[in-house]
Design a protein around this motif. Structure first.
Motif, PDB file in Angstrom:
ATOM      1  N   GLU A 108       0.822  -1.204   0.000  1.00 26.63           N
ATOM      2  CA  GLU A 108       0.000   0.000   0.000  1.00 26.63           C
ATOM      3  C   GLU A 108       0.864   1.265   0.000  1.00 26.63           C
ATOM      4  OE1 GLU A 108      -2.547  -0.209   3.381  1.00 26.63           O
ATOM      5  OE2 GLU A 108      -3.153  -2.283   2.993  1.00 26.63           O
ATOM      6  N   ASN A 114       3.120   2.456  -3.754  1.00 25.24           N
ATOM      7  CA  ASN A 114       2.613   3.259  -4.869  1.00 25.24           C
ATOM      8  C   ASN A 114       2.641   4.741  -4.560  1.00 25.24           C
ATOM      9  OD1 ASN A 114       2.090   2.209  -7.419  1.00 25.24           O
ATOM     10  ND2 ASN A 114       0.423   0.952  -6.607  1.00 25.24           N
ATOM     11  N   ASN A 115       3.483   5.113  -3.635  1.00 25.53           N
ATOM     12  CA  ASN A 115       3.741   6.512  -3.295  1.00 25.53           C
ATOM     13  C   ASN A 115       5.116   6.875  -3.831  1.00 25.53           C
ATOM     14  OD1 ASN A 115       4.429   8.962  -2.036  1.00 25.53           O
ATOM     15  ND2 ASN A 115       3.309   8.442  -0.175  1.00 25.53           N
ATOM     16  N   LYS A 116       5.198   7.893  -4.661  1.00 30.55           N
ATOM     17  CA  LYS A 116       6.471   8.273  -5.275  1.00 30.55           C
ATOM     18  C   LYS A 116       7.471   8.810  -4.256  1.00 30.55           C
ATOM     19  CE  LYS A 116       4.935  12.938  -6.532  1.00 30.55           C
ATOM     20  NZ  LYS A 116       4.725  13.905  -7.653  1.00 30.55           N
ATOM     21  N   ALA A 150       3.578  -8.953  -4.626  1.00 26.08           N
ATOM     22  CA  ALA A 150       2.993  -8.133  -5.687  1.00 26.08           C
ATOM     23  C   ALA A 150       2.510  -8.958  -6.878  1.00 26.08           C
ATOM     24  CB  ALA A 150       4.021  -7.105  -6.159  1.00 26.08           C
ATOM     25  N   ASN A 194       5.814  -1.166 -12.015  1.00 23.85           N
ATOM     26  CA  ASN A 194       4.560  -1.520 -11.363  1.00 23.85           C
ATOM     27  C   ASN A 194       4.273  -0.702 -10.111  1.00 23.85           C
ATOM     28  OD1 ASN A 194       3.059  -4.180 -12.443  1.00 23.85           O
ATOM     29  ND2 ASN A 194       5.237  -4.307 -12.934  1.00 23.85           N
ATOM     30  N   PHE A 195       5.295  -0.009  -9.597  1.00 27.68           N
ATOM     31  CA  PHE A 195       5.123   0.797  -8.387  1.00 27.68           C
ATOM     32  C   PHE A 195       5.769   2.162  -8.593  1.00 27.68           C
ATOM     33  CE2 PHE A 195       4.855  -3.568  -6.835  1.00 27.68           C
ATOM     34  CZ  PHE A 195       3.716  -3.512  -6.043  1.00 27.68           C
ATOM     35  N   LYS A 196       5.220   3.174  -7.928  1.00 24.13           N
ATOM     36  CA  LYS A 196       5.737   4.537  -8.070  1.00 24.13           C
ATOM     37  C   LYS A 196       6.965   4.800  -7.211  1.00 24.13           C
ATOM     38  CE  LYS A 196       1.174   6.469  -9.138  1.00 24.13           C
ATOM     39  NZ  LYS A 196       0.108   7.407  -8.695  1.00 24.13           N
ATOM     40  N   CYS A 197       7.209   3.961  -6.225  1.00 23.03           N
ATOM     41  CA  CYS A 197       8.326   4.184  -5.300  1.00 23.03           C
ATOM     42  C   CYS A 197       9.667   4.043  -6.020  1.00 23.03           C
ATOM     43  CB  CYS A 197       8.264   3.188  -4.148  1.00 23.03           C
ATOM     44  SG  CYS A 197       8.532   1.482  -4.674  1.00 23.03           S
ATOM     45  N   GLN A 231      13.385   3.442 -10.914  1.00 20.20           N
ATOM     46  CA  GLN A 231      12.085   4.119 -10.808  1.00 20.20           C
ATOM     47  C   GLN A 231      11.530   4.288 -12.216  1.00 20.20           C
ATOM     48  OE1 GLN A 231      11.825   8.278  -9.453  1.00 20.20           O
ATOM     49  NE2 GLN A 231      10.074   7.710  -8.185  1.00 20.20           N
TER      50      GLN A 231
END
Length: 473
Positions: free
Chosen positions: A333, A336-338, A356, A380-383, A396
């Motif tokens: 959760e 997905n926060n950059k 994931a 797949n994720f913004k992190c 990234q």
């Protein structure tokens, strides 16, 4: 930073089609680069002629080595060993030329002659199979010799991912052709490539190279948080919190690293703490603590503790996620926060991939496919992903950066905790997550090199001490 490529065959073809260079020109420039590397290493001797051995496969790498031997024949006694029963047409042509110019063939590698230099040209970057027993024995014989060892393009035995397939030539120097290859920077390759040099094939690199998603970081990419403005206070440099758990020493190391890299305030959060005077301590996370480092030494939490922790973490400006949280499903959760940086080692990364639904891997499989898996995860994720290893990857949005300055000295408990603290400290000072990860990994690796002690003796405390001495070079 410098560009990295999976394969340069397309770049070679473009040099021919767009710039009018012939394959012959490309090969002769490759041979010149190999010959120049030999001459640089082996100074002219007044008492004897040095002996050079080229080990030649069936393809273009072998042809490059034969052409180099031809060029070296004026100053050195040059010999070739044919490691394959077949040669392509280019290799056959270069063999004929080399023999006419005085290069001698030897029939086996166990001959008594000792060589001053061995040039490896058995396989190229297209190699993708397990080695046969004959080739494994040949490479092991070459590795046992005391000669200076030079690899053409890539040490033979490494596949396109940089993974040894039964054995690999252990080079002192690798002269790679035209541009840097990703395979040279896999963790497995680090013990085989030696010093890496790029051969100019007849075009400036800015013309030869095209776009890429992979980059090699250099010292110049390190951006240290020097304080140019004088009218400031500690609040201007952020407040980091580090959550302490079962192994409280991990949080203390991360906290010390964060304060040493410049964070204005650092609080270790937990109960019954006994931290260093430069660190603050708190029983809970407060609203003023805006940047967190969580997971190192955390251990297991019950559901109520998880609810409270993740509720707090979702309110923060930026986070570094490490270690035990890589096994927690709720961590997804946060990813997905950059403004989140996640810093797993290979086993922890395997857990994240499985959580994931991106595949089930063990740590070994992760290591063999580091570049692709890091790229897939980052799409797949913004992190920001920091995949730790001998050559750490930062990724990234599908862009992958390779940090090559790490050393075996860092393979010790606490090193990763220090890295997490460094990245958190930079985030607190206003670095965006990608730059915090890039500068943080570089600072961590270079700080270890600042401490002049035996590599087996380095501790996380030494890394933190080294941070104090860093200068941009």
């Amino acid at each position: 930073m410098k560009k990295l490529f999976w394969d340069t065959a397309e770049l070679d073809a473009r040099a021919v089609s767009e710039f009018g260079l012939s394959t012959e020109v490309l090969m002769q420039n490759a041979a010149n680069a190999l010959a120049r590397a030999v001459r640089t290493r082996l100074k002219k001797s007044s008492t004897k002629r040095r002996k050079i051995l080229g080990v030649v496969g069936s393809g273009n790498n072998g042809a490059d080595v034969l052409a180099a031997l031809r060029l070296l024949g004026d100053k050195f006694d040059c010999f070739a060993f044919l490691a394959s029963d077949k040669q392509n047409e280019t290799s056959k042509t270069e063999l004929t030329r080399a023999l006419k110019c005085g290069v001698n063939l030897i029939s086996n590698l166990t001959q008594s002659d000792e060589f001053d230099c061995i040039i490896d040209g058995i396989f190229g970057t297209g190699f993708s199979r397990k080695l046969d027993e004959r080739t494994i024995n040949s490479i092991n014989l070459l590795n046992a010799k005391s000669a200076y060892k030079l690899a053409c393009d890539i040490p033979s035995g490494l596949d396109k991912n940089g993974v040894p397939q039964g054995a690999a030539f252990k080079a002192d120097t690798t002269v790679t052709m035209g541009a840097l290859k990703l395979a040279l920077y896999n963790d497995f390759a680090k013990d085989f490539v030696g010093r890496i040099k790029v051969a100019n094939l007849g075009l400036p690199r800015e013309l030869y190279e095209t776009g890429t998603s992979f980059y090699k970081l250099g010292r110049s990419d390190l951006n240290l948080p020097f304080r140019a403005k004088q009218n400031v206070n500690k609040g201007d440099f952020g407040h980091v919190f580090v959550v302490s758990g079962e192994k409280g020493g991990a949080a203390r190391i991360a906290g010390l690293a964060a304060v040493t890299i410049g964070a204005g305030l650092v609080s270790v959060v937990g109960e019954n703490l006994n931290v260093e005077p430069v660190l603050m301590q708190s029983e809970r996370i407060t609203p003023k603590m805006r940047v967190g480092a969580v997971g190192m030494g955390l251990g297991e939490l019950d559901e109520a503790q998880k609810d409270e922790l993740f509720s707090e973490l979702k309110t923060k400006d930026a986070l570094v996620i490490d270690a035990d949280l890589c096994y927690e499903p709720r961590t997804l959760e946060l990813l997905n926060n950059k403004n989140v940086v996640v810093t797993p080692h290979p086993k922890e990364f395997a857990s994240l991939l499985e959580l994931a639904n991106l595949g089930k891997f063990d740590a070994s499989a992760v290591q063999k496919n580091r570049f692709k898996l890091a790229q897939i995860f980052s799409r797949n994720f913004k992190c920001v992903l920091v995949l730790k290893g001998a050559n750490t990857l930062i990724a990234q949005g599908g862009e992958v950066y390779v940090m090559t300055h790490g050393s075996a000295a860092l393979a010790k408990g606490g090193s990763g905790d220090a890295l997490s603290g460094i990245v958190a400290g930079l985030l607190a000072q206003g670095y965006d997550p990608l730059n915090a990860a890039i500068s943080g990994t570089l600072a961590h690796a270079l700080a270890a090199r600042e401490i002049k002690i035996n590599d087996y003796a380095l501790t996380a405390a030494d890394v933190i001490k080294g941070l104090k001495c860093l200068r941009k070079k």
